[in-house]
Design an enzyme around this catalytic site. Structure first.
Site, PDB file in Angstrom:
ATOM      1  N   ARG A  67      19.331  61.254  25.748  1.00  0.00           N
ATOM      2  CA  ARG A  67      19.725  59.842  25.831  1.00  0.00           C
ATOM      3  C   ARG A  67      20.781  59.599  26.899  1.00  0.00           C
ATOM      4  NH1 ARG A  67      18.280  60.753  20.446  1.00  0.00           N
ATOM      5  NH2 ARG A  67      20.336  61.615  20.014  1.00  0.00           N
ATOM      6  N   GLU A 104      25.599  73.901  13.302  1.00  0.00           N
ATOM      7  CA  GLU A 104      25.937  74.181  11.904  1.00  0.00           C
ATOM      8  C   GLU A 104      25.428  75.583  11.527  1.00  0.00           C
ATOM      9  OE1 GLU A 104      24.529  70.996   9.569  1.00  0.00           O
ATOM     10  OE2 GLU A 104      25.489  71.719   7.744  1.00  0.00           O
TER      11      GLU A 104
END
Ligand code: AMP
Length: 181
Positions: A67, A104
């Site tokens: 993006r 994560e």
């Protein structure tokens, strides 16, 4: 440098859609496709960013996959500058330099072409992406710019998830158009 009025901030904020539990439960995904398809919101945003950076004497805009490519390319064209993509691993065709960052669970990697900023010595680069969360992607991208001999003079985000304090690790000033709590 212009500050964003409350009215303009609202035009941009209202154009971004929240998608609950995407891509996994517990995440509120900030969907900027509704900003892109709203000409008033897109123009308000890009004019604000253009006004901020037109005095920075930049050499390049670098955008983060994917993006950041959209906002970065529009800004580069408005400022009369070149655009450099910082891509996820394995997408760029020429010789690259890579930087790993933690997720994560596990690692991810971003890359840039080794000669991306070679046309200007000590090129001054603005890094741009749609959103900063933990900051892992942006820290790696800023490091990459510096690794290939350019200077990341600022990192710009349309949105910052302030509670994650992701900007703490970026070795450059950070400007976020919208701070989200
Ligand atoms: P981070 O490395 O944690 O700062 O994540 C930033 C990257 O993940 C950016 O490229 C964002 O586009 C994307 N991202 C992370 N969280 C969100 C979210 N809640 N909504 C939309 N995009 C996100």
């Amino acid at each position: 440098m212009t500050t964003l009025t409350t009215k303009d901030k609202k035009i941009i904020l209202d154009s971004i859609r929240d998608i609950q539990d995407f891509p996994k439960p517990g995440i509120i995904f900030k969907d900027i496709t509704t900003l892109l398809s709203n000409p008033k919101a897109l123009n308000t945003l890009m004019t604000h960013i253009e006004e901020r950076y037109k005095t920075y004497d930049l050499d390049y805009i670098a955008g983060i996959d994917a993006r950041g490519f959209i906002f970065g390319s529009i800004l580069a064209d408005r400022l009369g500058l070149g655009f450099v993509p910082i891509r996820k691993k394995g997408k760029l065709p020429y010789t690259t330099v890579a930087e790993k960052y933690s997720l994560e669970y596990g690692f991810d990697e971003v890359e840039v072409h080794i000669d991306a900023f070679n046309d200007v010595k000590n090129a001054k680069v603005l890094l741009i992406d749609d959103l900063i969360a933990t900051g892992g992607t942006a820290v790696a991208a800023a490091n990459l710019i510096n690794k290939v001999g350019a200077i990341c003079v600022e990192a710009c985000f349309i949105m910052e998830l302030g509670f994650l304090n992701g900007k703490a690790g970026i070795a450059a000033p950070v400007y976020s158009v919208l701070e989200i709590d």
